[in-house]
Scaffold this motif. Structure first.
Motif, PDB file in Angstrom:
ATOM      1  N   UNK A   1       0.816  -1.213   0.000  1.00 38.17           N
ATOM      2  CA  UNK A   1       0.000   0.000   0.000  1.00 38.17           C
ATOM      3  C   UNK A   1       0.845   1.256   0.000  1.00 38.17           C
ATOM      4  N   UNK A   2       1.818   1.304   0.887  1.00 45.81           N
ATOM      5  CA  UNK A   2       2.714   2.454   0.948  1.00 45.81           C
ATOM      6  C   UNK A   2       3.535   2.558  -0.328  1.00 45.81           C
ATOM      7  N   UNK A   3       3.990   1.430  -0.821  1.00 45.36           N
ATOM      8  CA  UNK A   3       4.749   1.404  -2.073  1.00 45.36           C
ATOM      9  C   UNK A   3       3.906   2.005  -3.202  1.00 45.36           C
ATOM     10  N   UNK A   4       2.644   1.621  -3.285  1.00 48.11           N
ATOM     11  CA  UNK A   4       1.767   2.103  -4.360  1.00 48.11           C
ATOM     12  C   UNK A   4       1.553   3.616  -4.290  1.00 48.11           C
ATOM     13  N   UNK A   5       1.263   4.140  -3.101  1.00 47.59           N
ATOM     14  CA  UNK A   5       1.024   5.587  -3.015  1.00 47.59           C
ATOM     15  C   UNK A   5       2.302   6.377  -3.269  1.00 47.59           C
ATOM     16  N   UNK A   6       3.435   5.848  -2.839  1.00 48.47           N
ATOM     17  CA  UNK A   6       4.700   6.543  -3.090  1.00 48.47           C
ATOM     18  C   UNK A   6       5.038   6.561  -4.584  1.00 48.47           C
ATOM     19  N   UNK A   7       4.742   5.477  -5.293  1.00 47.93           N
ATOM     20  CA  UNK A   7       5.000   5.441  -6.733  1.00 47.93           C
ATOM     21  C   UNK A   7       4.045   6.373  -7.471  1.00 47.93           C
ATOM     22  N   UNK A   8       2.793   6.367  -7.091  1.00 52.05           N
ATOM     23  CA  UNK A   8       1.809   7.250  -7.738  1.00 52.05           C
ATOM     24  C   UNK A   8       2.182   8.714  -7.510  1.00 52.05           C
ATOM     25  N   UNK A   9       2.519   9.051  -6.283  1.00 57.76           N
ATOM     26  CA  UNK A   9       2.891  10.432  -5.968  1.00 57.76           C
ATOM     27  C   UNK A   9       4.158  10.857  -6.692  1.00 57.76           C
TER      28      UNK A   9
ATOM     29  N   UNK B   1       2.722  15.848  -1.511  1.00 56.51           N
ATOM     30  CA  UNK B   1       3.349  15.752  -0.193  1.00 56.51           C
ATOM     31  C   UNK B   1       2.514  14.939   0.778  1.00 56.51           C
ATOM     32  N   UNK B   2       1.200  15.069   0.697  1.00 58.63           N
ATOM     33  CA  UNK B   2       0.317  14.315   1.590  1.00 58.63           C
ATOM     34  C   UNK B   2       0.067  12.900   1.084  1.00 58.63           C
ATOM     35  N   UNK B   3       0.090  12.724  -0.230  1.00 63.14           N
ATOM     36  CA  UNK B   3      -0.143  11.390  -0.799  1.00 63.14           C
ATOM     37  C   UNK B   3       1.028  10.463  -0.511  1.00 63.14           C
ATOM     38  N   UNK B   4       2.227  10.962  -0.656  1.00 63.56           N
ATOM     39  CA  UNK B   4       3.410  10.133  -0.423  1.00 63.56           C
ATOM     40  C   UNK B   4       3.791  10.185   1.051  1.00 63.56           C
ATOM     41  N   UNK B   5       4.569   9.201   1.465  1.00 67.71           N
ATOM     42  CA  UNK B   5       4.877   9.143   2.892  1.00 67.71           C
ATOM     43  C   UNK B   5       6.223   8.486   3.156  1.00 67.71           C
ATOM     44  N   UNK B   6       7.224   9.308   3.346  1.00 68.36           N
ATOM     45  CA  UNK B   6       8.552   8.802   3.675  1.00 68.36           C
ATOM     46  C   UNK B   6       8.593   8.278   5.110  1.00 68.36           C
ATOM     47  N   UNK B   7       7.843   8.894   5.985  1.00 73.02           N
ATOM     48  CA  UNK B   7       7.852   8.450   7.384  1.00 73.02           C
ATOM     49  C   UNK B   7       7.264   7.049   7.527  1.00 73.02           C
ATOM     50  N   UNK B   8       6.169   6.770   6.830  1.00 72.34           N
ATOM     51  CA  UNK B   8       5.584   5.428   6.901  1.00 72.34           C
ATOM     52  C   UNK B   8       6.504   4.421   6.235  1.00 72.34           C
ATOM     53  N   UNK B   9       7.111   4.821   5.120  1.00 76.75           N
ATOM     54  CA  UNK B   9       8.095   3.977   4.437  1.00 76.75           C
ATOM     55  C   UNK B   9       9.214   3.587   5.419  1.00 76.75           C
ATOM     56  N   UNK B  10       9.722   4.550   6.159  1.00 76.92           N
ATOM     57  CA  UNK B  10      10.787   4.280   7.131  1.00 76.92           C
ATOM     58  C   UNK B  10      10.302   3.396   8.267  1.00 76.92           C
ATOM     59  N   UNK B  11       9.143   3.727   8.804  1.00 77.30           N
ATOM     60  CA  UNK B  11       8.572   2.946   9.902  1.00 77.30           C
ATOM     61  C   UNK B  11       8.339   1.497   9.482  1.00 77.30           C
ATOM     62  N   UNK B  12       7.749   1.298   8.311  1.00 74.44           N
ATOM     63  CA  UNK B  12       7.466  -0.066   7.859  1.00 74.44           C
ATOM     64  C   UNK B  12       8.749  -0.842   7.591  1.00 74.44           C
TER      65      UNK B  12
END
Length: 128
Positions: free
Chosen positions: A43-51, A77-88
Motif C-alpha cells: 500500500x505504501x509502495x503504491x502511493x509513493x509510486x503514484x505520488x 506531499x500528503x499522498x506520499x509518505x517517507x515516514x511510513x516507508x521508514x517505519x514499515x
C-alpha cells in the motif's frame, strides 16, 4: 525553492492539496494492502509510486506556482509518505523479515525515481 509562492495563498493551496492527498493515501493504502497477504508494505509502495509519477509530471510542466504549490507540495506531499516507508522498513527488520526490508528500500527508491522520470517524460510527450 526559488521563486516559490509564499503567504496565506500558499498555505491555503497546500492545505487544500493535502486535504485531498492525505485521505486518498489512507484509502489507497488500505485497499492495496487488503489485496496482498504478505508482510511487504504494498500500500505504501503504491502511493509513493503514484505520488512520484504525479510530481514528475508536474515538474515537467511550464512553471506555475499555484499548481506546483497546491498539487506538487500539498497533494503529492500528503499522498506520499517517507515516514511510513521508514517505519514499515524498521518494522520489517524487527519482525525478522530482513529480505523484505531491503527489498522495500531498494525497490522504493529505484521505483520512485523511475516513476518520477516516467511522469516527467509523459508530461513532455503530452505537452509536446
Amino acid at each position: 525553492m526559488s521563486g516559490a509562492l509564499t503567504g496565506p495563498l500558499a498555505v491555503l493551496l497546500v492545505a487544500a492539496g493535502a486535504a485531498i492527498g492525505a485521505p486518498l493515501r489512507y484509502l489507497t493504502d488500505r485497499l492495496v494492502q487488503a489485496r496482498h497477504d504478505t508482510v511487504f508494505p504494498w500500500g505504501t509502495f503504491a502511493v509513493n509510486m503514484a505520488g512520484s509519477a504525479v510530481l514528475g509530471f508536474l515538474a515537467a510542466l511550464p512553471a506555475d506556482q499555484v499548481v506546483m504549490t497546491g498539487a506538487g507540495i500539498g497533494f503529492c506531499g500528503a499522498l506520499t509518505t517517507y515516514s511510513t516507508f521508514s517505519y514499515e522498513t524498521l518494522r520489517l527488520i524487527e519482525d525478522g523479515a530482513r529480505f523484505a526490508a531491503v527489498a522495500n528500500v531498494v525497490a522504493g527508491i529505484a521505483a520512485g525515481l523511475g516513476a518520477g522520470a516516467f511522469g516527467f517524460v509523459l508530461a513532455r510527450v503530452v505537452t509536446g
